[in-house]
Design an enzyme around this catalytic site. Structure first.
Site, PDB file in Angstrom:
ATOM      1  NE  ARG A   1      -7.795  -8.120   0.683  1.00  7.04           N
ATOM      2  CZ  ARG A   1      -7.408  -7.287  -0.284  1.00  7.04           C
ATOM      3  NH1 ARG A   1      -6.442  -6.405  -0.045  1.00  7.04           N
ATOM      4  NH2 ARG A   1      -7.974  -7.329  -1.484  1.00  7.04           N
TER       5      ARG A   1
ATOM      6  CE  LYS B   1      -4.387  -1.786   1.689  1.00  5.37           C
ATOM      7  NZ  LYS B   1      -5.411  -1.780   2.748  1.00  5.37           N
TER       8      LYS B   1
END
Length: 268
Positions: free
Chosen positions: A248, A214
């Site tokens: 995740r 991210k």
């Protein structure tokens, strides 16, 4: 916690949710797995590398993403869910916040609904989750990164998500929470949500940490999405040490190894 036919020891272990984006425009791997053959090959690879469940998404939720119709999203995810469920003995998650998509995915065999709006966008998603006896991951999110006290407000927002789930009939043992790194937060808030992810333990549910590749990692290390593995691994170690039950991730093999090493040091 039971997801599909699998029991997860969420108090003592950290499990891996492998990401399978069947989209042309995801921020990290858009277009790589949006054909059935490549999607199934990648699912098989992640399972071989140690994924404990597979999260299938048909619409990118990156900043500035293009919203697609329910019908297009359903056409992308349902065949893949059915194929993964028929070929592999692994729980499958559907990454959606839309009622129609959730219903089609659950009918196709999805075991968990991963909702980036924590049931706040479409309350019908909560009702369908309860109806099908599925598990859910409720993610923290806001339209704008405006808070009075960030961590306190995040916990209160998550309490509201849990209330929506309970009112719809979702059982407590079917709920996990996600702090929503990268959603409705500034760079500093993203770092804080990782550092203090354990504040969510106060609500009494398993925690999923989703940081893989991210922007918070890209901004910290000044690296593009395809070079953020080491940064992701650092956050996974933090997640294990903070008691997160799930992470995740895109890079399953590397995260599996770092979890095993961290758990060994912690004596788990």
């Amino acid at each position: 916690m039971k997801i599909g036919g699998k029991e997860f020891d969420v108090k003592n272990r950290t499990y891996i949710m492998g990401i399978l984006n069947v989209t042309p425009d995801s921020f990290s791997d858009g277009g790589k797995y949006n054909r059935m053959d490549t999607a199934l090959c990648h699912a098989e690879e992640m399972i071989r590398d140690g994924a404990d469940l597979v999260d299938i998404g048909g619409e990118s939720t990156r900043p500035g993403h293009t919203v697609i119709t329910d019908e297009e999203e359903i056409a992308r995810v349902v065949p893949v869910i059915e194929a993964v469920k028929s070929r592999f003995d692994i729980p499958v998650s559907i990454d959606t916040y839309k009622g129609k998509v959730a219903e089609a995915a659950l009918k196709a065999g999805a075991d968990l609904v991963n909702d980036i709006w924590g049931f706040k966008h479409d309350r019908r998603v909560a009702e369908l989750t309860a109806q099908y006896g599925a598990a859910c991951c409720l993610m923290h999110n806001r339209h704008e990164a405006v808070y009075e006290n960030f961590l306190e407000d995040m916990v209160q927002d998550m309490e509201e998500c849990v209330r929506i789930a309970r009112e719809a009939g979702v059982a407590d043992d079917k709920i996990m929470l996600d702090p929503g790194v990268g959603f409705g937060k500034t760079y500093e808030m993203n770092l804080e949500s990782i550092h203090h992810v354990d504040v969510l333990h106060s609500l009494g549910f398993p925690i999923l940490l989703g940081t893989s590749r991210k922007s918070v990692i890209g901004l910290t290390l000044d690296l593009p999405a395809d070079q953020r593995v080491e940064g992701t691994l650092a956050t996974t170690v933090i997640g294990v040490m903070k008691g997160c039950a799930f992470v995740r991730v895109h890079d399953v093999k590397e995260n599996k190894r770092v979890i095993q090493m961290t758990e060994a040091i912690l004596g788990r």
